[in-house]
Design a protein around this motif. Structure first.
Motif, PDB file in Angstrom:
ATOM      1  N   TRP A   1       0.806  -1.218   0.000  1.00 20.59           N
ATOM      2  CA  TRP A   1       0.000   0.000   0.000  1.00 20.59           C
ATOM      3  C   TRP A   1       0.844   1.276   0.000  1.00 20.59           C
ATOM      4  CZ3 TRP A   1       0.914   1.896   4.998  1.00 20.59           C
ATOM      5  CH2 TRP A   1       1.293   0.942   5.938  1.00 20.59           C
ATOM      6  N   TRP A   2       2.072   1.199  -0.520  1.00 11.52           N
ATOM      7  CA  TRP A   2       2.911   2.395  -0.534  1.00 11.52           C
ATOM      8  C   TRP A   2       2.342   3.475  -1.452  1.00 11.52           C
ATOM      9  CZ3 TRP A   2       5.208   3.798  -5.193  1.00 11.52           C
ATOM     10  CH2 TRP A   2       5.283   2.816  -6.165  1.00 11.52           C
ATOM     11  N   LYS A   3       1.682   3.065  -2.567  1.00  7.69           N
ATOM     12  CA  LYS A   3       1.084   4.066  -3.447  1.00  7.69           C
ATOM     13  C   LYS A   3      -0.079   4.774  -2.749  1.00  7.69           C
ATOM     14  CE  LYS A   3       1.068   0.886  -6.714  1.00  7.69           C
ATOM     15  NZ  LYS A   3       0.835   0.128  -7.940  1.00  7.69           N
ATOM     16  N   THR A   4      -0.847   4.016  -1.982  1.00 12.43           N
ATOM     17  CA  THR A   4      -1.936   4.622  -1.210  1.00 12.43           C
ATOM     18  C   THR A   4      -1.386   5.629  -0.212  1.00 12.43           C
ATOM     19  OG1 THR A   4      -3.272   2.621  -1.419  1.00 12.43           O
ATOM     20  CG2 THR A   4      -3.853   4.149   0.351  1.00 12.43           C
ATOM     21  N   ALA A   5      -0.300   5.250   0.472  1.00  4.06           N
ATOM     22  CA  ALA A   5       0.308   6.151   1.454  1.00  4.06           C
ATOM     23  C   ALA A   5       0.732   7.459   0.788  1.00  4.06           C
ATOM     24  CB  ALA A   5       1.510   5.468   2.111  1.00  4.06           C
ATOM     25  N   SER A   6       1.340   7.347  -0.379  1.00  5.56           N
ATOM     26  CA  SER A   6       1.789   8.551  -1.078  1.00  5.56           C
ATOM     27  C   SER A   6       0.612   9.396  -1.548  1.00  5.56           C
ATOM     28  CB  SER A   6       2.664   8.154  -2.267  1.00  5.56           C
ATOM     29  OG  SER A   6       3.071   9.288  -2.991  1.00  5.56           O
ATOM     30  N   PHE A   7      -0.409   8.755  -2.136  1.00  8.65           N
ATOM     31  CA  PHE A   7      -1.563   9.498  -2.645  1.00  8.65           C
ATOM     32  C   PHE A   7      -2.338  10.172  -1.522  1.00  8.65           C
ATOM     33  CE2 PHE A   7      -1.654   6.482  -6.484  1.00  8.65           C
ATOM     34  CZ  PHE A   7      -0.865   7.350  -7.217  1.00  8.65           C
ATOM     35  N   VAL A   8      -2.444   9.499  -0.376  1.00 13.87           N
ATOM     36  CA  VAL A   8      -3.140  10.101   0.765  1.00 13.87           C
ATOM     37  C   VAL A   8      -2.391  11.356   1.229  1.00 13.87           C
ATOM     38  CG1 VAL A   8      -3.719   9.780   3.204  1.00 13.87           C
ATOM     39  CG2 VAL A   8      -4.293   8.009   1.546  1.00 13.87           C
TER      40      VAL A   8
END
Length: 505
Positions: free
Chosen positions: A343-350
């Motif tokens: 979920w690293w992309k989610t972390a960045s987008f958030v």
């Protein structure tokens, strides 16, 4: 059948490489779009008081200033050279340096992880490091509002990239780039001394570090760094060590009874500035450094652990400003390249989403919040219209004057055709024109300043109606306006007052 078995691994590798290539294209395109959005916002938002103050630095160049080293002034001056004396010019190098830093941190992560022999791991780790660094509020908002952190973070990333070249890629000559990055980082903000002290600690306490000390390269790096920092030291030596005393004097502010509050602010501030999900990746990256404990991981651990211990010790009795630990974010983003949570992309987008909400509020103010709740209103709201309204009620041949550096700097930027005086002890350190005693002027003073105008500097001749700085009907601050006469200091001059350069938009 045998042909199928022979070709299958090749086809899988080809598909994987194609997937990685598409990811790099999407990631690069996203970085370009993000940079363009930052540049558009940088051009459209009013300057904050600190940014207007750094603009004065850029127009009065020196090798040191009371508050910080001079690199932010260099950043602003270069931006103004390229984009003019405008908000865009003042902020231009913020988004540009953030993008360059993103590319450097991604390449550093790629070089480090590639040594494991797994191309896919290296590519994904590089993308993770760059995305997570950009997912922090500190980076997102730091690209929109020019502060000393903008050049600091670029030189920290350059320092890490050079250390990867030295320790992972075995290119000893890159030690000279390490010294250059460390020295220019010091010229940006003094907090760079903490991770650099961690690097020095690693050199002396580890076997691998001591092996480097038996070569000329770290000593060459120290020489290069010394050359870079010498102008700042020279300026301080000729100005009673003003900047060093101002920053070092914080240790005297000690209130151990508030330790719980200070510790909570330290932790909460970092979770907020990094954003919670990115902070989890940072923590995971540090944990993996501890588990790996190879030579380079130990180096990064030293560069993180020593500053953290200093910040924690300081929080035992004094407030740690939320942006101080931001100097560690590039190191932790590099460490987080190893964290393979999906979920690293989610972390960045958030994180980017949080910053987007702040930017939308700053640009369009969809939520009518009070200045106590809305930092963007308090710092950015209504400056152009307010300064023009002040200039409209003051005779054109009379100078405007303020005894707050930020307010005076805003007046100088948004009233470029008016003479603006700043009155405060810090202006003794600037090479700017001085007014004569007995000059009549109009003092603008925020109601946040308790008490009447300082009698040491001003004789009040009359009081004009109060004025408000507001945006869309929401008042950010109110100001008193006085007709005053400047008084001489006890020495017979106006050493605490200076005319500020104008010419803004």
């Amino acid at each position: 059948m045998e042909l199928h078995h022979v070709l299958h691994p090749y086809l899988e590798a080809k598909v994987a490489l194609g997937r990685q290539a598409r990811l790099w294209v999407y990631w690069g395109g996203g970085l370009v779009v993000l940079t363009l959005l930052r540049l558009v916002l940088a051009a459209s938002l009013p300057l904050s008081p600190d940014e207007a103050y750094y603009r004065i630095w850029a127009l009065a160049p020196a090798s040191g200033y009371l508050d910080h080293p001079p690199m932010v002034a260099v950043w602003v001056r270069l931006g103004m050279f390229l984009a003019g004396d405008t908000a865009e010019g003042v902020r231009l190098l913020g988004p540009v340096s953030a993008s360059l830093g993103t590319l450097l941190i991604a390449h550093a992560a790629y070089c480090w992880l590639q040594k494991q022999g797994d191309q896919a791991l290296a590519c994904m780790g590089a993308l993770r490091a760059g995305a997570l660094l950009n997912g922090t509020l500190a980076i997102q908002l730091g690209t929109l509002v020019m502060t000393p952190d903008a050049p600091l973070l670029l030189f920290m990333v350059l320092l890490l990239w050079a250390l990867v070249q030295v320790c992972v890629c075995q290119r000893p000559r890159m030690w000279l780039l390490v010294g250059l990055a460390a020295g220019l980082g010091f010229d940006s903000k003094y907090t760079v001394l903490l991770p650099v002290a961690g690097l020095v600690l690693w050199l002396f306490v580890t076997k691998q570090g001591r092996a480097w000390l038996r070569t000329p390269w770290p000593w060459g790096a120290a020489f290069v760094a010394g050359v870079c920092v010498s102008p700042v030291i020279w300026w301080n030596a000729h100005h009673a060590w003003a900047s060093f005393f101002k920053q070092g004097g914080r240790v005297a502010d000690w209130h151990p009874a508030r330790v719980v509050s200070f510790m909570g602010e330290l932790l909460g501030g970092q979770v907020g500035l990094a954003t919670p999900l990115v902070f989890a990746f940072f923590a995971g990256g540090v944990w993996l450094l501890w588990k790996r404990r190879d030579s380079f991981s130990s180096l990064l651990l030293c560069m993180i652990a020593l500053p953290v211990m200093v910040f924690v010790q300081h929080a035992l009795g004094a407030r740690v400003q939320a942006n101080w630990p931001v100097v560690l974010y590039p190191i932790m983003a590099l460490a987080a390249a190893w964290v393979t949570w999906p979920w690293w992309k989610t972390a960045s987008f958030v994180g980017i989403g949080f910053a987007g909400i702040v930017c939308v509020q700053a640009a369009f103010m969809p939520f009518r919040l009070s200045p106590h709740m809305d930092m963007t209103l308090r710092q950015l709201g209504g400056w152009p219209a307010f300064v023009q309204s002040v200039a409209a009620v003051v005779p054109h041949d009379a100078p405007l004057v303020a005894d707050e550096y930020g307010l005076a700097s805003e007046l100088a930027f948004y009233a470029p055709t008016r003479s603006v005086l700043a009155v405060e002890q810090r202006w003794q350190l600037f090479d700017l024109p001085r007014p004569h005693c007995g000059l009549d002027a109009y003092l603008v003073q925020s109601h946040r300043r308790k008490g009447p105008p300082d009698e040491r500097f001003f004789e009040v001749l009359s009081t004009l109606p109060d004025m408000a700085r507001a945006r869309r009907g929401v008042v950010a601050d109110t100001y008193a306006l006085f007709h005053v006469r400047l008084r001489c200091s006890a020495e017979g001059g106006m050493y605490d007052a200076a005319y500020l350069p104008g010419g803004g938009r």
